[in-house]
Design an enzyme around this catalytic site. Sequence first.
Site, PDB file in Angstrom:
ATOM      1  N   GLU A   1       0.889  -1.400  -0.029  1.00 54.66           N
ATOM      2  CA  GLU A   1      -0.116  -0.064  -0.176  1.00 54.66           C
ATOM      3  C   GLU A   1       0.772   1.206  -0.090  1.00 54.66           C
ATOM      4  OE1 GLU A   1      -3.111   2.476  -0.087  1.00 54.66           O
ATOM      5  OE2 GLU A   1      -2.928   0.258  -0.620  1.00 54.66           O
TER       6      GLU A   1
ATOM      7  N   GLU B   1      -5.360  -6.178  -9.656  1.00 57.31           N
ATOM      8  CA  GLU B   1      -6.827  -5.796  -9.364  1.00 57.31           C
ATOM      9  C   GLU B   1      -7.456  -4.695 -10.239  1.00 57.31           C
ATOM     10  OE1 GLU B   1      -7.069  -4.917  -5.028  1.00 57.31           O
ATOM     11  OE2 GLU B   1      -8.377  -3.119  -5.320  1.00 57.31           O
TER      12      GLU B   1
END
Length: 623
Positions: free
Chosen positions: A139, A215
Amino acid sequence: MLENCWFLCTFLVKGRHLLVTSATSRLLVNYDEPYRGRILDYLFKPSFGASLHILKVEIGGDAQSTGGTPISPLLVRPSLIHPVIPTPGLPWAFPGWVGRGKNWPYNFPDVTASYVVSWVIGAKQHHDLDINYIGIWNERSFDSTYIKLLRYTLDKNGLENVKIIASDNLWEPITLYVLRDGELSDAVDVLGAHYPGTTTVMDALQTEKKLWSSEDYSTFNNEVGGGCWARILNQNYVNGRMTATISWNLVASYYEMLPFGRDGLMTAEEPWSGNYVVESPIWITAHTTQFTQPGWVYLQTVGHLMQGGSYVALTDQKGNLTIVIETMTHDHSECIRPPLPPYKVVPQNVTFYLKGSFVSTMEVWRSKFDFTTKKSFFFQKQDPLKVLFDGSFTLNLDVDEVYTLSTITTAQKGSYPDPPPSAPFPKTYKDDFNVGNPYFSEAPDFADQTGVFEYFINLTDPGPHVFTLRQVVVERPVTWEADADQTISVLGDYSWQNLTVTSDVYIETVKTGGVFIGARVDQGGGSVRSAKGIFFWVFADGTYKVTGDLQKTNVLAEGPSGTRAHVWHTLCLTIKGDYASGTLNGSPLWNTTVTAVPNNGWVAIGTSSFELAQFDNFSVEAQ
């Protein structure tokens, strides 16, 4: 250049031929049969619906993960629908002990690598599930040392065939590091990017690694969402040479008012009614997945049509050919991210020329998004197409269409009888959690937003509270989301206003422990920290508090309660209009006006911090 071709998707559940559980499939496990099995068939059954080729499993870390909290324990068993489906795993949060007090998993890379590898080993040893790939939590930034150590730890444990995907964020800087660091390059098998907008970067192509959109989608599953999916499934390869596109999320099985409501390929959010909706992205998926398999390859002849749209061609290198064409217009195929630059598509006649030993006729399947007459149709079989002697055929293409032409003849549009009609969450709800051997660890309909609430059997207690619901996370996880300082699980109908919620509660932490019941809770998922509502707290130090927010900054009432740890208490919260009151063990404790709190929202239970606590005999009576 030939490329391996893999498709699709993300989700985790448990039950009859289900695999694991995650936040976005939280309500799916509570569907009764035959509906749960039918939903799974639309997703995975070969030659039926979406017929998905790949299942990405999130390794839960007890942390908020956009729409809820995936739990750490692995709850899997092999799929009875598609037993050979490739399964990547991705840790998108970690239990707190991995970070050793820090919200970062790579300070102790050996601990983190051991944790992930143990998960892979456990999947095989205890559930006969082969994890084929492992992703890298990224992240903020990736850690090259960790990736190398993970590769070493996998190999040391005989898992040389488990490949590594890095870095599950952007193409850069991982691609530059892979080009410069030979040891890192040897460790990484796939470069994975999130929401790449169908494009890649030159550095990624130069690595000669497989490129995945690891994703993507994350878009409301109306027809524009289906158009988004149609466009990126083709153009991720045409523009970016990505050979896998993984959808977040697979099935919208969570409360719709949570963030990213209905952002799944289909919707199954009402286990209490049995209703589910097979949305357009299911059939758009079928245009690719029912006519290819993992191991098929893209041909060099892929690209954009002259008047807008794109086409791809794939083969099994054994004589079969599949061509997928899309003509989605800009306004009818926007994804939630990234921004889509303007472009135009107009009706057109397109002629294709085939070379080689392909057959003289091809199967034809068509979908048409009709945003004018609202008479769309999806995955409709057409008359076979005859290929001329020179190997050519011509198609008359309108805008917002998807075609599949293939030598594969096994495709079908599967169907079941209509599910039960949609119905709101029941206004009367009760659960005593008396389940001796639950097939799933969490109670029906509760949606954990921070912390994990599981069935609990207290074998030392022969009394009425042997079976309870217990909050079990006692340490803040390593997470990328803004998890609340408290644990919370929501339930019910977001439109509820006037109601009574009751629960027996048991504080397990002496002096500092506390629990709450709540109503009109207006936030969940990644926004849960800012949740407002009416929260009735009791504490082990003998006090109570009523607040208008989860953070306890807006105090509406407070005082002595006589509550303490290791004693069962009964809390009852009643709200009617701008007035709320609470009782403790059947006796009135407080009443107040609540004009500054939301007018509606979910009910909730939770704890004052990450701590052990139990709940029993939970009930709601809504008006």
